[in-house]
Motif scaffolding. Structure first.
Motif, PDB file in Angstrom:
ATOM      1  N   GLN A 129       8.898  -5.704  23.282  1.00  0.00           N
ATOM      2  CA  GLN A 129       8.533  -6.089  21.917  1.00  0.00           C
ATOM      3  C   GLN A 129       7.189  -5.448  21.567  1.00  0.00           C
ATOM      4  N   PRO A 130       7.073  -4.874  20.372  1.00  0.00           N
ATOM      5  CA  PRO A 130       5.815  -4.207  19.999  1.00  0.00           C
ATOM      6  C   PRO A 130       4.625  -5.163  19.997  1.00  0.00           C
ATOM      7  N   PHE A 131       3.470  -4.583  20.310  1.00  0.00           N
ATOM      8  CA  PHE A 131       2.198  -5.288  20.214  1.00  0.00           C
ATOM      9  C   PHE A 131       1.562  -4.873  18.892  1.00  0.00           C
ATOM     10  N   TYR A 132       1.464  -5.812  17.955  1.00  0.00           N
ATOM     11  CA  TYR A 132       0.911  -5.527  16.633  1.00  0.00           C
ATOM     12  C   TYR A 132      -0.606  -5.704  16.696  1.00  0.00           C
ATOM     13  N   PHE A 133      -1.342  -4.643  16.424  1.00  0.00           N
ATOM     14  CA  PHE A 133      -2.791  -4.715  16.555  1.00  0.00           C
ATOM     15  C   PHE A 133      -3.551  -4.521  15.251  1.00  0.00           C
ATOM     16  N   HIS A 134      -2.863  -4.141  14.175  1.00  0.00           N
ATOM     17  CA  HIS A 134      -3.534  -4.028  12.873  1.00  0.00           C
ATOM     18  C   HIS A 134      -2.556  -4.444  11.788  1.00  0.00           C
ATOM     19  N   THR A 135      -2.948  -5.411  11.008  1.00  0.00           N
ATOM     20  CA  THR A 135      -2.205  -5.810   9.822  1.00  0.00           C
ATOM     21  C   THR A 135      -3.206  -5.834   8.679  1.00  0.00           C
ATOM     22  N   GLY A 136      -2.997  -5.009   7.700  1.00  0.00           N
ATOM     23  CA  GLY A 136      -3.929  -4.948   6.592  1.00  0.00           C
ATOM     24  C   GLY A 136      -3.750  -3.684   5.798  1.00  0.00           C
ATOM     25  N   PRO A 137      -4.733  -3.362   4.968  1.00  0.00           N
ATOM     26  CA  PRO A 137      -4.615  -2.172   4.138  1.00  0.00           C
ATOM     27  C   PRO A 137      -4.720  -0.907   4.975  1.00  0.00           C
ATOM     28  N   GLY A 138      -4.128   0.147   4.475  1.00  0.00           N
ATOM     29  CA  GLY A 138      -4.212   1.433   5.160  1.00  0.00           C
ATOM     30  C   GLY A 138      -2.906   2.188   5.071  1.00  0.00           C
ATOM     31  N   CYS A 139      -2.807   3.216   5.869  1.00  0.00           N
ATOM     32  CA  CYS A 139      -1.622   4.053   5.981  1.00  0.00           C
ATOM     33  C   CYS A 139      -0.943   3.723   7.304  1.00  0.00           C
ATOM     34  N   SER A 140       0.359   3.745   7.350  1.00  0.00           N
ATOM     35  CA  SER A 140       1.091   3.388   8.568  1.00  0.00           C
ATOM     36  C   SER A 140       1.081   4.489   9.619  1.00  0.00           C
ATOM     37  N   TYR A 141       0.615   5.671   9.276  1.00  0.00           N
ATOM     38  CA  TYR A 141       0.638   6.773  10.229  1.00  0.00           C
ATOM     39  C   TYR A 141      -0.468   6.605  11.269  1.00  0.00           C
ATOM     40  N   THR A 142      -0.131   7.002  12.485  1.00  0.00           N
ATOM     41  CA  THR A 142      -1.096   6.949  13.577  1.00  0.00           C
ATOM     42  C   THR A 142      -1.174   8.317  14.235  1.00  0.00           C
ATOM     43  N   THR A 143      -2.172   8.487  15.062  1.00  0.00           N
ATOM     44  CA  THR A 143      -2.209   9.609  15.981  1.00  0.00           C
ATOM     45  C   THR A 143      -2.705   9.052  17.300  1.00  0.00           C
ATOM     46  N   THR A 144      -2.380   9.728  18.375  1.00  0.00           N
ATOM     47  CA  THR A 144      -2.704   9.206  19.702  1.00  0.00           C
ATOM     48  C   THR A 144      -3.338  10.276  20.572  1.00  0.00           C
ATOM     49  N   MET A 145      -3.986   9.798  21.599  1.00  0.00           N
ATOM     50  CA  MET A 145      -4.510  10.673  22.651  1.00  0.00           C
ATOM     51  C   MET A 145      -4.726   9.821  23.884  1.00  0.00           C
ATOM     52  N   GLN A 146      -4.922  10.475  25.015  1.00  0.00           N
ATOM     53  CA  GLN A 146      -5.242   9.769  26.246  1.00  0.00           C
ATOM     54  C   GLN A 146      -6.607  10.229  26.734  1.00  0.00           C
ATOM     55  N   ARG A 147      -7.316   9.274  27.289  1.00  0.00           N
ATOM     56  CA  ARG A 147      -8.629   9.588  27.854  1.00  0.00           C
ATOM     57  C   ARG A 147      -8.913   8.566  28.943  1.00  0.00           C
ATOM     58  N   ASP A 148      -9.308   9.040  30.103  1.00  0.00           N
ATOM     59  CA  ASP A 148      -9.617   8.171  31.234  1.00  0.00           C
ATOM     60  C   ASP A 148      -8.470   7.219  31.552  1.00  0.00           C
ATOM     61  N   GLY A 149      -7.226   7.689  31.404  1.00  0.00           N
ATOM     62  CA  GLY A 149      -6.058   6.891  31.732  1.00  0.00           C
ATOM     63  C   GLY A 149      -5.698   5.837  30.710  1.00  0.00           C
ATOM     64  N   LYS A 150      -6.377   5.834  29.572  1.00  0.00           N
ATOM     65  CA  LYS A 150      -6.120   4.835  28.543  1.00  0.00           C
ATOM     66  C   LYS A 150      -5.507   5.498  27.309  1.00  0.00           C
ATOM     67  N   LEU A 151      -4.718   4.710  26.579  1.00  0.00           N
ATOM     68  CA  LEU A 151      -4.101   5.166  25.346  1.00  0.00           C
ATOM     69  C   LEU A 151      -5.029   4.848  24.179  1.00  0.00           C
ATOM     70  N   HIS A 152      -5.358   5.852  23.393  1.00  0.00           N
ATOM     71  CA  HIS A 152      -6.187   5.682  22.194  1.00  0.00           C
ATOM     72  C   HIS A 152      -5.296   5.912  20.983  1.00  0.00           C
ATOM     73  N   VAL A 153      -5.295   4.957  20.061  1.00  0.00           N
ATOM     74  CA  VAL A 153      -4.493   5.058  18.843  1.00  0.00           C
ATOM     75  C   VAL A 153      -5.447   5.017  17.649  1.00  0.00           C
ATOM     76  N   MET A 154      -5.382   6.044  16.827  1.00  0.00           N
ATOM     77  CA  MET A 154      -6.191   6.105  15.616  1.00  0.00           C
ATOM     78  C   MET A 154      -5.315   5.751  14.420  1.00  0.00           C
ATOM     79  N   TYR A 155      -5.894   4.972  13.495  1.00  0.00           N
ATOM     80  CA  TYR A 155      -5.167   4.520  12.314  1.00  0.00           C
ATOM     81  C   TYR A 155      -6.166   4.294  11.184  1.00  0.00           C
ATOM     82  N   SER A 156      -5.654   4.173   9.965  1.00  0.00           N
ATOM     83  CA  SER A 156      -6.569   4.011   8.826  1.00  0.00           C
ATOM     84  C   SER A 156      -6.688   2.549   8.417  1.00  0.00           C
TER      85      SER A 156
END
Length: 186
Positions: A129-156
């Motif tokens: 089941q998805p983990f919802y981490f942002h509910t609010g104004p913005g754009c639904s598009y994300t971009t991702t990257m990995q650093r130090d073994g962690k997942l980084h998700v950028m969103y507006s």
């Protein structure tokens, strides 16, 4: 070998091989199932077992679909629903073999919901089941990257398509959420 060019070619093959746009282009059918927008905004990942997984948007409030290639992208499986809504999916295979997908959903001018869903075995055959981490104004598009073994998700977090100040935000931001995904042995 131009990997970016190969990525684009594979993504288009995955979408083209499985989408049959109806007359007039207003609706599309994916293996007999009507979807409003067809298959688009695809992302690909090479999985730990060597499969290529292609995840695709179908509509802003409809489940994302996925197709798989087990032969390096020459052929693709029938697409199947992930069961989870999203647009512009972004796939990342994490160092521990977990497959992560960041996506969002929501209509223009409405509350956006941004989430991460995980395939703990790294195959994409089962999504938690998805983990919802942002509910609010913005754009639904994300971009991702990995650093130090962690997942980084950028969103507006912004007024996006609305007039500046509509949501009472002091400023428009690109935010980052960091996920340290660990799997415990049962």
């Amino acid at each position: 070998r131009d990997l970016h060019k190969e990525y684009r070619r594979q993504r288009q093959m995955c979408i083209r091989d499985r989408a049959d746009t109806a007359a007039g282009g207003a609706r599309a059918k994916v293996d007999g199932v009507a979807v409003d927008e067809g298959l688009d905004e695809a992302d690909l990942a090479v999985l730990p077992n060597g499969d290529i997984l292609c995840l695709m948007r179908t509509d802003m409030y409809a489940p994302m679909w996925q197709a798989r290639s087990t032969d390096g992208g020459r052929t693709w499986s029938q697409p199947e629903s992930t069961g989870w809504q999203g647009v512009k999916p972004r796939l990342e295979v994490l160092p521990n073999g977990v497959l992560a997908c960041a996506a969002g959903r929501g209509g223009y001018g409405h509350t956006q919901v941004t989430h991460v869903m995980l395939s703990l075995d790294g195959t994409g055959r089962h999504w938690e089941q998805p983990f919802y981490f942002h509910t609010g104004p913005g754009c639904s598009y994300t971009t991702t990257m990995q650093r130090d073994g962690k997942l980084h998700v950028m969103y507006s977090h912004s007024d996006f398509t609305r007039e500046m100040g509509t949501h009472g935000l002091p400023n428009q931001k690109i935010r980052r959420a960091v996920f340290d995904v660990q799997v415990r042995d049962a």
